[in-house]
Design a protein around this motif. Structure first.
Motif, short mmCIF file in Angstrom:
data_model
loop_
_atom_site.label_atom_id
_atom_site.label_comp_id
_atom_site.label_asym_id
_atom_site.label_seq_id
_atom_site.Cartn_x
_atom_site.Cartn_y
_atom_site.Cartn_z
N ARG A 80 14.61 54.48 25.24
CA ARG A 80 15.54 54.73 24.13
C ARG A 80 15.21 53.83 22.94
N VAL A 81 14.89 52.56 23.20
CA VAL A 81 14.51 51.65 22.11
C VAL A 81 13.26 52.18 21.41
N ASN A 82 12.26 52.60 22.17
CA ASN A 82 11.04 53.11 21.56
C ASN A 82 11.29 54.41 20.80
N GLU A 83 12.20 55.23 21.33
CA GLU A 83 12.54 56.47 20.64
C GLU A 83 13.21 56.19 19.30
N VAL A 84 14.14 55.25 19.28
CA VAL A 84 14.84 54.91 18.04
C VAL A 84 13.85 54.33 17.02
N ARG A 85 12.95 53.47 17.49
CA ARG A 85 11.97 52.90 16.58
C ARG A 85 11.01 53.98 16.06
N ALA A 86 10.61 54.90 16.93
CA ALA A 86 9.71 55.98 16.50
C ALA A 86 10.38 56.86 15.45
N GLU A 87 11.65 57.16 15.66
CA GLU A 87 12.40 57.95 14.68
C GLU A 87 12.47 57.23 13.33
N PHE A 88 12.67 55.91 13.40
CA PHE A 88 12.72 55.11 12.17
C PHE A 88 11.40 55.19 11.42
N PHE A 89 10.28 54.98 12.12
CA PHE A 89 8.98 55.00 11.46
C PHE A 89 8.62 56.40 10.97
N ASP A 90 9.04 57.43 11.70
CA ASP A 90 8.79 58.80 11.24
C ASP A 90 9.54 59.10 9.95
N ARG A 91 10.73 58.55 9.85
CA ARG A 91 11.57 58.80 8.67
C ARG A 91 11.13 57.96 7.47
N LEU A 92 10.82 56.68 7.72
CA LEU A 92 10.46 55.77 6.62
C LEU A 92 8.97 55.81 6.27
N ARG A 93 8.12 56.24 7.21
CA ARG A 93 6.69 56.39 7.01
C ARG A 93 6.08 55.18 6.29
N PRO A 94 5.97 54.04 6.99
CA PRO A 94 5.48 52.81 6.36
C PRO A 94 4.12 52.96 5.69
N HIS A 95 3.22 53.79 6.28
CA HIS A 95 1.89 53.92 5.70
C HIS A 95 1.91 54.59 4.33
N ASP A 96 3.03 55.27 4.00
CA ASP A 96 3.15 55.92 2.70
C ASP A 96 3.89 55.07 1.68
N ARG A 97 4.35 53.91 2.08
CA ARG A 97 5.12 53.05 1.18
C ARG A 97 4.16 52.03 0.55
N PRO A 98 4.05 52.00 -0.77
CA PRO A 98 3.01 51.21 -1.43
C PRO A 98 2.97 49.74 -1.03
N VAL A 99 4.11 49.09 -0.93
CA VAL A 99 4.11 47.65 -0.62
C VAL A 99 3.57 47.41 0.78
N ILE A 100 4.04 48.20 1.76
CA ILE A 100 3.58 48.03 3.13
C ILE A 100 2.11 48.41 3.25
N ALA A 101 1.72 49.51 2.61
CA ALA A 101 0.31 49.94 2.65
C ALA A 101 -0.60 48.86 2.07
N GLU A 102 -0.15 48.21 1.00
CA GLU A 102 -0.92 47.12 0.38
C GLU A 102 -1.13 45.99 1.39
N HIS A 103 -0.07 45.60 2.07
CA HIS A 103 -0.19 44.50 3.02
C HIS A 103 -1.01 44.91 4.25
N ARG A 104 -0.83 46.15 4.70
CA ARG A 104 -1.63 46.61 5.85
C ARG A 104 -3.12 46.57 5.53
#
Length: 314
Positions: free
Chosen positions: A138-162
């Motif tokens: 359930r924890v992994n499911e909630v986290r996966a839903e969060f990342f699917d919705r927020l899509r960190p790789h598409d967010r400029p600040v996070i992509a810059e740091h990655r």
């Protein structure tokens, strides 16, 4: 992927581990588990001969909080959901483990009386294992839903740091992960996609880690403390780490934090997480995990009879 897991570093053994590897560096270091003290890495740098660069994951996380307020607000909401899940899990876990211990005591009493009734206790342990697995899923499911919705790789600040983190890791001979707050470590290691950036040459160690840093490399992070001021606590499944090492529960400071002499309690611990191995990481310990995931002979483990033993040669 190879990993070298060390015991707590109050009397450092990292220096001898690094010397034995013959690596010239540079070493990428993670001290994010120290949180605000992340930059206070002079001693670590000295051990590594100044051949290190701190990738600054906690600093980068703070920068994301400041420059991407939408993500920061969503992450705070996520933490609220996860806290509620943890509360419900711990409530159920308390009752389930009380039943295990009661049935275990009854089985022992029956055994002394000439009868054997181990099945109910075994079934109760299986119920706890199911509860653990359901919570982790359930924890992994909630986290996966969060990342699917927020899509960190598409967010400029996070992509810059990655991209910056990937560049630093790409130039490193190894990644060194210190201890500290395991939840913070797991959070930033996932956010900045460290697992995907670990591209070291075959035959070289990818990661050297200790204490909470080692725990954050596992596929399942288990929190434990039998010697807290409030009395023994129940070991609890926290979440998933990087899965650099799999099918293990890593136990830093085991002697200081677990009632290892209480074999009945330790038997429940080991059986609860079986077939995963419960690995003790005491001071002075060094465990070299091979690229195929095998563990070396002599590795100290908690056996299902509740005793500490060592792995034999294959």
């Amino acid at each position: 992927m190879r990993a070298i897991l060390l015991g707590p570093q109050r009397r450092p053994t990292l220096d001898s581990a690094v010397r034995s590897l013959g690596l010239a560096g540079p070493f990428a270091t993670v001290t994010a588990g120290w949180q605000e003290r992340e930059p206070d890495d002079r001693e670590l740098s000295a051990i590594l001969g100044g051949r290190d660069v701190n990738v600054g994951l906690y600093r980068r996380w703070l920068d994301v909080q400041e420059r991407d307020p939408e993500y920061a607000a969503a992450e705070r909401a996520l933490q609220g959901v996860l806290a509620e899940l943890a509360d419900l899990y711990l409530l159920r876990l308390d009752y389930a483990l009380q039943a295990v211990y009661a049935l275990q005591q009854r089985a022992e009493s029956d055994r002394l009386g000439g009868t054997l009734r181990d099945e109910p206790a075994a079934e109760a342990v299986a119920a706890v294992r199911s509860l653990d697995e359901t919570h982790l899923a359930r924890v992994n499911e909630v986290r996966a839903e969060f990342f699917d919705r927020l899509r960190p790789h598409d967010r400029p600040v996070i992509a810059e740091h990655r991209a910056a983190v990937a560049g630093l890791l790409g130039e490193a001979a190894a990644l060194v992960v210190a201890g500290g707050h395991v939840g913070v470590l797991a959070e930033v290691l996932h956010l900045f996609n460290v697992a995907a950036a670990l591209q070291f040459p075959a035959g070289r160690p990818a990661v050297i880690a200790w204490s909470a840093g080692a725990m954050a490399l596992a596929d399942r992070i288990v929190l434990f403390h039998d010697r807290s001021p409030h009395g023994p606590g129940h070991p609890e499944v926290y979440g998933s780490g990087l899965s650099v090492v799999r099918d293990v529960v890593l136990l830093p400071h085991a002697r200081a934090r677990l009632l290892l002499d209480d074999t009945a309690r330790m038997a429940v611990f080991a059986r609860r997480f079986a077939p995963a191995r419960c690995i003790l990481l005491e001071a002075g310990t060094r465990v070299d995990v091979s690229e195929d995931g095998s563990w070396p002979p002599g590795t100290r483990v908690l056996a299902e009879d509740g005793h500490v033993t060592s792995l034999a040669a294959a």
